[in-house]
Write an enzyme that holds these catalytic residues in place. Structure first.
Site: not given
Length: 729
Positions: A479, A549
């Protein structure tokens, strides 16, 4: 041969499977762009280059040929300051303070295969006979500045790659201020420009606009390719749509700052360009040094956007992504992030994994919160050691518990970041990107490690490798949750500070190469707050990316549709999450959440222990179905049927390469009373074969499904969907 050179006419003719790309050298040695489009034999392509004298405001470059002006010549790599007033591909500051250069032909080579790009990701060949490469060397005689333009044309793909190597063959230092990877001029401006734009949780929405005089462009100045703009644009000729007409796509194999655009000049010609963003960029090029630009992949299709997309998909799936997982179907996973966030322990994780195993899920992924003192997002990034309060027996014990359930284990990292509240920051406060005396702006309570530094890169490789070696981990989610501010490095001298952003990317690519090659058995998935770095550069190292997301099924219709314009479905992570959805608060059925997520690398991101028995049965059916169709979803041909950007309904489908089976997803957002009785047509089937629908009666002709279509399903209630599975008789 894929590349032909006519010595008499000075014409280079590059031919891919169905595409031609043509360059001619003028008598002065300027490379002129003649043609890019449907494959032609090329008997008299030199006649395409037309010279016409214009007003004095387009000055003549050669007084013996007054009709020649660089301001009107269709060029391959234009320079600044020597009579072309349009956007240049390169701009160099010389020791005398001027920024004027002029490049002309010096030599060329044609070779089999495709050379690697030093330190950069790129499309590749496995055998030299898959492609040919033209290296066209241009030189500025006054300064010794040399540019080698590389064109690779593929035999089996409708793709041509372009990049530039800039060499200082002079005796003085040059300042490279602009270094694009490609530029070419179309004879007209009768195009629409398509771009993929958005924001965090709203990535890669499709936007189109008609070209107008002047500049139209997209760019990133954020230090990453970004959620806001994707490093891709396409030009659609008049009348082009999803299935018909000429479309020209350009995709940048890079993960940092970029610019891509079209300039329409006073004569209505259109200059397409793409490369590193010159904003706040400068590269000091010493005598004898060279600079390599990243690569642009060009794809032409005469079968509309769909044809262009499938060309990108095939190329990126098989000649951009690498490693053991390139050709393997991907596992079904469950991720604990939206189930627990930071609040978990080993027993809770094991309980979720146990239910996952009962439902047929194959991989458990432990997300953020397992390291340092990471009870929230304010601390511990950089401290890559296990939090013994949550996992008292260590990571090895937890991995063992999951493995005993016959499930694989995956782990989340954010290696490029550092928390001001961390042991690493207290020990190395100068390791982050910063400018002495300036505020260190935080985002998500974190700073960015300076990957232009060798010591930082070595630390990341060491600590991540130690964790990955400590247990049988088979998946990593990598990430990156913020963009760059105060872009400076403590180790670079003042005259090189504007190199920091690009040096960061080169450092990141070095780190990724070392880690992914050291752990070839691990499936790596890239992430940047979801889709903030969904680009070809990252796909070179990691074959899939967390698409967004935003896990809401309705939002995902547009996100996944837009992403498919360039990127193969095998690159998209797609999960079923809880309702009300954590990003938008919408409530959708488990069936629809599953049907949308089936169109990607399938998984779940919720607390499986909260499912009712009825919900568990639904999930078992979804998991079983995906195991049957994932070879289609991940490696079949993808066809967009109905666009969520144009109506209330969305549909797409996956077809086996041999057209023996197909999988179709149909979704409807809002319902209306007394809806029209309509049909939607399938694509990509064999019109001469018959297909049976799972759960249906009788057979359908492939021609019937494509030309007459299927009935649009009638639903009761919003956010409804249906899937269809066809198999050829």
């Amino acid at each position: 041969m894929s590349i032909h050179y006519d010595e008499l006419k000075k014409v280079f003719h590059l031919q891919s499977k169905d595409t031609s790309y043509v360059i001619q050298l003028t008598k002065q040695g300027y490379p002129a762009h003649l043609y890019w489009g449907k494959k032609v034999r090329g008997l008299q392509l030199d006649r395409l280059l037309e010279f016409k004298e214009r007003a004095s405001f387009s000055p003549s470059t050669d007084m013996s040929q007054l009709a020649l002006s660089l301001d009107t010549l269709p060029q391959e790599y234009p320079t600044y300051g020597s009579s072309d007033f349009r956007t240049p591909a390169i701009q160099v500051a010389l020791p005398n303070g001027s920024t004027v250069s002029e490049l002309s032909y010096a030599s060329h080579t044609i070779r089999s295969g495709k050379p690697e790009l030093a330190g950069l990701p790129s499309v590749y060949t496995e055998q030299d006979d898959e492609a040919q490469t033209l290296e066209l060397t241009l030189k500025d005689e006054l300064t010794g500045l040399t540019v080698v333009l590389a064109y690779t044309v593929f035999v089996n793909f409708d793709a041509i790659t372009r990049s530039a190597t800039i060499i200082n063959n002079g005796s003085s230092t040059l300042q490279l201020q602009r270094a694009l990877s490609m530029s070419l001029d179309f004879a007209h401006d009768r195009f629409e420009m398509l771009q993929l734009s958005g924001a965090w949780t709203r990535e890669r929405h499709v936007h189109k606009r008609k070209l107008e005089p002047g500049m139209q462009s997209v760019e990133s100045r954020r230090g990453s390719s970004s959620h806001v703009q994707n490093p891709f644009i396409a030009l659609l000729a008049e009348g082009a749509d999803e299935d018909h007409g000429d479309v020209y796509g350009a995709s940048f194999v890079y993960s940092g700052n970029f610019v891509a655009g079209v300039e329409v000049d006073q004569f209505h010609s259109a200059r397409l360009f793409m490369g590193l963003n010159p904003f706040d960029f400068n590269w000091r090029l010493e005598a004898g040094e060279r600079f390599q630009t990243p690569e642009v992949v060009l794809v032409h299709s005469d079968q509309g956007l769909g044809g262009m997309s499938r060309s990108f998909h095939d190329l990126y799936r098989s000649r951009l992504t690498r490693g053991q997982f390139r050709d393997k179907t991907r596992p079904i996973l469950v991720n604990n992030w939206e189930a627990t966030y930071f609040n978990f322990n080993a027993d809770k994780i094991e309980s979720i994994a146990k239910v996952g195993q009962e439902l047929g899920i194959e991989l458990f992924v432990l997300d953020d919160g397992w390291f340092g003192k990471r009870d929230n997002d304010k601390t511990s990034l950089g401290d890559w050691f296990v939090d013994r309060n949550k996992l008292p027996n260590g990571l090895e014990d937890l991995v063992g518990r999951v493995k005993r359930l016959d499930m694989q284990f995956g782990l989340w990292f954010e290696p490029e970041m550092i928390s001001p509240e961390s042991e690493l920051y207290r020990e190395h406060p100068d390791w982050c990107l910063h400018i002495e005396g300036r505020r260190r702006t935080q985002a998500r309570q974190q700073l960015i490690l300076d990957l232009s530094r060798a010591d930082v890169r070595e630390y990341i490789v060491r600590v991540i490798s130690d964790i990955l070696s400590s247990a049988p981990i088979t998946y990593v989610k990598w990430d990156m949750n913020r963009n760059m501010t105060e872009i400076g490095s403590a180790l670079l001298p003042p005259e090189r500070q504007r190199e920091t952003a690009h040096r960061y990317m080169l450092g990141l690519y070095e780190v990724l190469e070392k880690i992914t090659s050291s752990f070839p058995h691990i499936l790596f998935e890239s992430c940047s707050g979801g889709g903030g770095r969904f680009d070809p550069g990252m796909l070179y190292y990691m074959p899939q990316t967390w698409t967004s997301d935003n896990t809401d099924a309705v939002s995902r219709l547009k996100i996944q549709y837009g992403t498919s314009i360039v990127y193969p479905v095998s690159s998209m992570g797609a999960h079923v999450s809880a309702v009300p959805n954590h990003q938008v608060g919408r409530v959708t059925s488990l069936e629809t959440r599953g049907n949308v997520a089936l169109s990607g690398n399938f998984g779940y991101e919720l607390d499986l222990t909260r499912f009712t028995e009825e919900e568990k049965e639904t999930v078992k059916e979804q998991v079983a179905l995906y195991k049957e169709v994932r070879h289609l979803v991940q490696f079949g041909d993808f066809y967009r049927l109905l666009s969520p950007f144009e109506g209330n309904e969305t549909a797409w489908m996956f077809v086996a390469k041999d057209k023996s089976e197909a999988f179709v997803v149909f979704a409807s957002v809002l319902q209306e009373p007394y809806p029209k009785l309509d049909r939607f047509r399938l694509k990509g089937l064999d019109p001469n074969r018959d297909y049976v629908l799972d759960g249906g009666e009788g057979a359908y002709g492939g021609d019937e499904l494509m030309f007459a279509g299927l009935k649009v399903p009638q639903f009761h209630g919003d956010y409804a969907s249906r899937v269809y599975r066809f198999r050829a008789l």
